[in-house]
Design an enzyme around this catalytic site. Structure first.
Site, PDB file in Angstrom:
ATOM      1  CG  ASN A  68      25.409  24.588  51.645  1.00  0.00           C
ATOM      2  OD1 ASN A  68      25.148  23.551  51.035  1.00  0.00           O
ATOM      3  ND2 ASN A  68      24.479  25.319  52.266  1.00  0.00           N
ATOM      4  CB  CYS A 128      14.600  19.287  46.130  1.00  0.00           C
ATOM      5  SG  CYS A 128      15.136  18.689  47.731  1.00  0.00           S
TER       6      CYS A 128
END
Length: 300
Positions: A68, A128
């Site tokens: 993903n 992140c």
């Protein structure tokens, strides 16, 4: 028979929760799953402002799992508090909010907004990209991880879980950095970076070229990392990565995890989390285990 576990002072009725990004905020699954049966619901990543995420296509099936590259699409903290948290407060389960950001300041804004809410714990997504560090993930450099952990701990009212990236040379170095900076717990592993190419079109399947791999194929890597980390730190670990059954969950507990999270299998079988809860209870009954904590780190 007691399935209760405690992590950083928070009591869970059982050691089973959802993995961030695979369960929304529970609304989509509440028709299939009694959220009251879960130890916790871990939300999708929440940022200080809405994120659109990556361009499509951004999901691909691969052998033994999925890739993903959603890019942490989310509506932002305002919508989360008003809509999602209000929904979750109706249930008798812990709420753990996954926090994401592009700068330390982004994370701190979300952490402070959640200070006076019913949220039980914060899970900090350090996979992140850190825009001030050339887009290297916060969790890929020990000094960056130490810095963000210590800054969040100064502001957070809830216990802080640092979600470790497996895309590093030595996972224990990262775990020790998070612990030294004051993290209350660790969750691991996040997805492993992967790629898929369409040989007929000779193009990348994902618009982002790479994506995070999850699913059964990553489980042996995740179990190994949980075991290594459990030997290196004293804080609790929430284990995840390819859990599709109670047997998988017990394996993580024996490796040293205090709790487990079900991720990709929620897309395959939305009942997986409750089946894992019931399967752990059946395992304890089968082997005469009175307290689930007897399993934690029980491998010999």
């Amino acid at each position: 028979m007691n399935t209760e576990v405690k992590i950083a002072g928070v009591t869970f009725k059982n050691p089973v929760m959802t993995a961030s990004g695979t369960f929304g905020s529970g609304m989509e699954y509440s028709d299939f799953v009694d959220l009251n049966r879960l130890g916790a619901v871990v939300t999708k990543g929440v940022a200080n402002v809405p994120w659109e995420g990556n361009p499509t296509p951004r999901v691909a099936e691969v052998y033994g799992g999925m890739l993903n590259a959603i890019g942490l699409q989310n509506p932002g903290i305002d919508v989360f508090i008003e809509r999602d948290l209000t929904f979750l407060e109706k249930y008798d389960t812990n709420v753990i909010v996954n926090v994401c950001g592009k700068t330390v300041e982004d994370y701190l804004e979300v952490v402070e907004r959640l200070s006076d809410t019913s949220v039980s714990m914060l899970e900090i997504n350090v996979s992140c990209p850190n825009v001030k560090e050339g887009a290297i993930a916060f969790g890929q450099k020990a000094d960056s991880l130490y810095d963000i952990t210590s800054q969040i701990k100064k502001k957070a009212k809830q216990p802080v879980i640092m979600k470790l990236s497996p895309n590093v040379t030595d996972i224990t170095e990262m775990a020790k950095a998070a612990e030294a900076a004051g993290a209350d717990a660790l969750s691991m592993i996040n997805t492993i970076t992967g790629m898929k190419i369409d040989i007929h079109r000779r193009k990348f399947v994902l618009a982002n070229k790479t994506g995070g791999m999850s699913g059964p194929a990553v489980k042996p890597v995740a179990v190994r990392m949980v075991y290594q980390t459990a030997q290196a730190v004293k804080i609790p670990i929430i284990g995840m990565g390819g859990i599709s059954s109670a047997e998988d969950a017990v394996e993580f507990l024996l490796a040293g995890a205090s709790a487990v999270a079900v991720g990709a299998m929620n897309f395959v079988n939305p009942y997986t989390t409750v089946e894992v809860v019931e399967g752990i209870e059946a395992y304890m009954k089968q082997y005469g285990i009175e307290n689930v904590t007897e399993l934690i780190g029980g491998v010999v």
